[in-house]
Design a protein around this motif. Structure first.
Motif, mmCIF file in Angstrom:
data_model
loop_
_atom_site.group_PDB
_atom_site.id
_atom_site.type_symbol
_atom_site.label_atom_id
_atom_site.label_comp_id
_atom_site.label_asym_id
_atom_site.label_seq_id
_atom_site.Cartn_x
_atom_site.Cartn_y
_atom_site.Cartn_z
ATOM 1 N N ASN A 250 0.798 -1.227 0.000
ATOM 2 C CA ASN A 250 0.000 0.000 0.000
ATOM 3 C C ASN A 250 0.833 1.281 0.000
ATOM 4 O O ASN A 250 0.401 2.309 0.528
ATOM 5 C CB ASN A 250 -0.960 -0.004 1.202
ATOM 6 C CG ASN A 250 -2.150 0.904 0.990
ATOM 7 O OD1 ASN A 250 -2.665 1.020 -0.115
ATOM 8 N ND2 ASN A 250 -2.582 1.551 2.052
ATOM 9 N N TYR A 251 2.014 1.234 -0.584
ATOM 10 C CA TYR A 251 2.871 2.420 -0.697
ATOM 11 C C TYR A 251 2.867 2.944 -2.129
ATOM 12 O O TYR A 251 2.556 2.218 -3.074
ATOM 13 C CB TYR A 251 4.313 2.076 -0.322
ATOM 14 C CG TYR A 251 4.678 2.420 1.099
ATOM 15 C CD1 TYR A 251 5.495 3.508 1.396
ATOM 16 C CD2 TYR A 251 4.208 1.659 2.162
ATOM 17 C CE1 TYR A 251 5.829 3.839 2.693
ATOM 18 C CE2 TYR A 251 4.540 1.969 3.467
ATOM 19 C CZ TYR A 251 5.359 3.066 3.733
ATOM 20 O OH TYR A 251 5.677 3.387 5.025
ATOM 21 N N TYR A 252 3.227 4.201 -2.273
ATOM 22 C CA TYR A 252 3.637 4.740 -3.564
ATOM 23 C C TYR A 252 5.161 4.667 -3.649
ATOM 24 O O TYR A 252 5.848 4.885 -2.652
ATOM 25 C CB TYR A 252 3.212 6.201 -3.728
ATOM 26 C CG TYR A 252 1.836 6.424 -4.306
ATOM 27 C CD1 TYR A 252 1.306 5.581 -5.278
ATOM 28 C CD2 TYR A 252 1.066 7.521 -3.911
ATOM 29 C CE1 TYR A 252 0.050 5.813 -5.820
ATOM 30 C CE2 TYR A 252 -0.195 7.757 -4.450
ATOM 31 C CZ TYR A 252 -0.687 6.894 -5.400
ATOM 32 O OH TYR A 252 -1.936 7.128 -5.940
ATOM 33 N N TYR A 253 5.673 4.402 -4.850
ATOM 34 C CA TYR A 253 7.108 4.472 -5.105
ATOM 35 C C TYR A 253 7.372 5.671 -5.998
ATOM 36 O O TYR A 253 6.803 5.784 -7.087
ATOM 37 C CB TYR A 253 7.602 3.192 -5.787
ATOM 38 C CG TYR A 253 9.071 3.252 -6.148
ATOM 39 C CD1 TYR A 253 10.045 3.256 -5.149
ATOM 40 C CD2 TYR A 253 9.482 3.313 -7.479
ATOM 41 C CE1 TYR A 253 11.391 3.319 -5.473
ATOM 42 C CE2 TYR A 253 10.826 3.372 -7.804
ATOM 43 C CZ TYR A 253 11.775 3.380 -6.799
ATOM 44 O OH TYR A 253 13.114 3.449 -7.130
ATOM 45 N N LEU A 254 8.240 6.566 -5.550
ATOM 46 C CA LEU A 254 8.558 7.774 -6.293
ATOM 47 C C LEU A 254 9.775 7.489 -7.178
ATOM 48 O O LEU A 254 10.891 7.358 -6.694
ATOM 49 C CB LEU A 254 8.854 8.915 -5.310
ATOM 50 C CG LEU A 254 8.757 10.354 -5.817
ATOM 51 C CD1 LEU A 254 8.756 11.321 -4.634
ATOM 52 C CD2 LEU A 254 9.889 10.707 -6.759
ATOM 53 N N TYR A 255 9.523 7.369 -8.482
ATOM 54 C CA TYR A 255 10.611 7.123 -9.431
ATOM 55 C C TYR A 255 11.499 8.352 -9.594
ATOM 56 O O TYR A 255 12.721 8.258 -9.586
ATOM 57 C CB TYR A 255 10.046 6.803 -10.826
ATOM 58 C CG TYR A 255 9.515 5.427 -11.051
ATOM 59 C CD1 TYR A 255 10.361 4.353 -11.289
ATOM 60 C CD2 TYR A 255 8.131 5.193 -11.087
ATOM 61 C CE1 TYR A 255 9.860 3.091 -11.550
ATOM 62 C CE2 TYR A 255 7.624 3.939 -11.339
ATOM 63 C CZ TYR A 255 8.492 2.885 -11.574
ATOM 64 O OH TYR A 255 7.995 1.640 -11.838
ATOM 65 N N GLY B 189 2.074 5.199 2.781
ATOM 66 C CA GLY B 189 3.191 6.125 2.710
ATOM 67 C C GLY B 189 3.763 6.200 1.306
ATOM 68 O O GLY B 189 3.208 5.650 0.345
ATOM 69 N N VAL B 190 4.902 6.871 1.196
ATOM 70 C CA VAL B 190 5.613 7.046 -0.073
ATOM 71 C C VAL B 190 7.073 6.689 0.157
ATOM 72 O O VAL B 190 7.650 7.043 1.195
ATOM 73 C CB VAL B 190 5.506 8.501 -0.582
ATOM 74 C CG1 VAL B 190 6.265 8.669 -1.894
ATOM 75 C CG2 VAL B 190 4.047 8.911 -0.735
ATOM 76 N N CYS B 191 7.692 5.995 -0.799
ATOM 77 C CA CYS B 191 9.095 5.624 -0.651
ATOM 78 C C CYS B 191 9.864 5.930 -1.939
ATOM 79 O O CYS B 191 9.270 6.156 -2.994
ATOM 80 C CB CYS B 191 9.255 4.152 -0.274
ATOM 81 S SG CYS B 191 8.643 2.976 -1.498
ATOM 82 N N MET B 192 11.187 5.942 -1.849
ATOM 83 C CA MET B 192 12.039 6.257 -2.990
ATOM 84 C C MET B 192 13.435 5.690 -2.764
ATOM 85 O O MET B 192 13.838 5.429 -1.629
ATOM 86 C CB MET B 192 12.129 7.771 -3.193
ATOM 87 C CG MET B 192 12.719 8.506 -2.006
ATOM 88 S SD MET B 192 12.804 10.313 -2.229
ATOM 89 C CE MET B 192 14.324 10.437 -3.185
#
Length: 249
Positions: A75-80, A112-115
């Motif tokens: 359930n995360y977004y991945y920031l490219y 959340g968001v990850c990168m």
């Protein structure tokens, strides 16, 4: 300040420029490859948001489950990529784009968001010091200095897949894994091909064509990864000088 942004959709994808490499009339193979790659991703919830101007001002992110990166999490977004260049720097566009991504994540109930980041900032990776101003923290690391940064809304955190920490392959020859996510990749592959052909350097250029392949790679990966003598070297796109430094090892 210009505040007109546009999100790419199936309806406007063919007509909008893709920011990274701006062309007017002549088709660019890297841009068209990226356009095709995006056409297959948008239905998965992939977001490409850009300033409505001929400028390199954009953010690109996707649900972690369908992001082409060897990461595990729910359930995360991945920031490219978050990129603002040239005269557009320092005008607050990066702030607007990051805040849009975080608001979108919260609105959709994401955790959340990850990168991808590193202990020392790498070119071709988004500015992790900028992300940390919003509360991103290192939640996982590899033995060669790459970090996974995350901003968690609920206390959960993603992590690198175990295969991403392997950092080695059996082949000793120069090996490049790549996909079509970045418009610069086409020309960088051509540079590697031409150099290796003219200098009689054995090389394996391995195109990553599926989500499963990307998730299973033996290294960190944002769209590009280089191995030499069986050892992982970098996620940075190569020019001739960088390639020669690797080959001297």
């Amino acid at each position: 300040m210009e505040t007109d942004f546009v999100n790419l959709t199936a309806e406007n994808l063919a007509d909008e420029h893709l920011c990274c490499i701006i062309r007017t009339k002549k088709l660019h193979q890297g841009v068209e490859a990226k356009r095709q790659w995006l056409s297959d991703r948008l239905s998965e919830g992939h977001v490409f948001r850009k300033l409505n101007a001929k400028a390199t001002v954009f953010i690109e992110y996707a649900p972690l489950e369908t992001a082409w990166a060897p990461l595990i999490g729910d359930n995360y977004y991945y920031l490219y990529c978050l990129w603002v260049s040239g005269s557009y720097k320092g005008e607050g566009y990066g702030k607007q784009l990051m805040e849009y991504c975080l608001a979108d994540a919260r609105e959709k109930g994401k955790s959340g968001v990850c990168m991808l980041g590193s202990k020392k900032q790498k070119s071709w990776l988004s500015d992790q010091s900028f992300a940390m101003k919003y509360g991103f923290e290192v939640v996982d690391t590899t033995d060669n200095g790459y970090d996974l940064l995350a901003l968690s809304f609920d206390g959960t955190t993603p992590k690198f897949a175990e295969n991403a920490k392997k950092l080695s392959i059996e082949s000793e020859v120069l090996t490049v894994y790549y996909d079509s996510q970045c418009p610069y990749i086409h020309q960088k592959i051509e540079i590697v091909k031409q150099y290796c052909d003219s200098h009689e350097v054995p090389v394996d250029l391995i195109k990553v064509d599926t989500l499963q392949e990307a998730k299973g790679l033996p290294c960190v990966f944002n769209n590009w990864a280089v191995f030499y003598k069986g050892k992982f070297e970098t996620v940075n796109l190569l020019d001739v000088a960088y390639l020669e430094r690797i080959l001297k090892k």
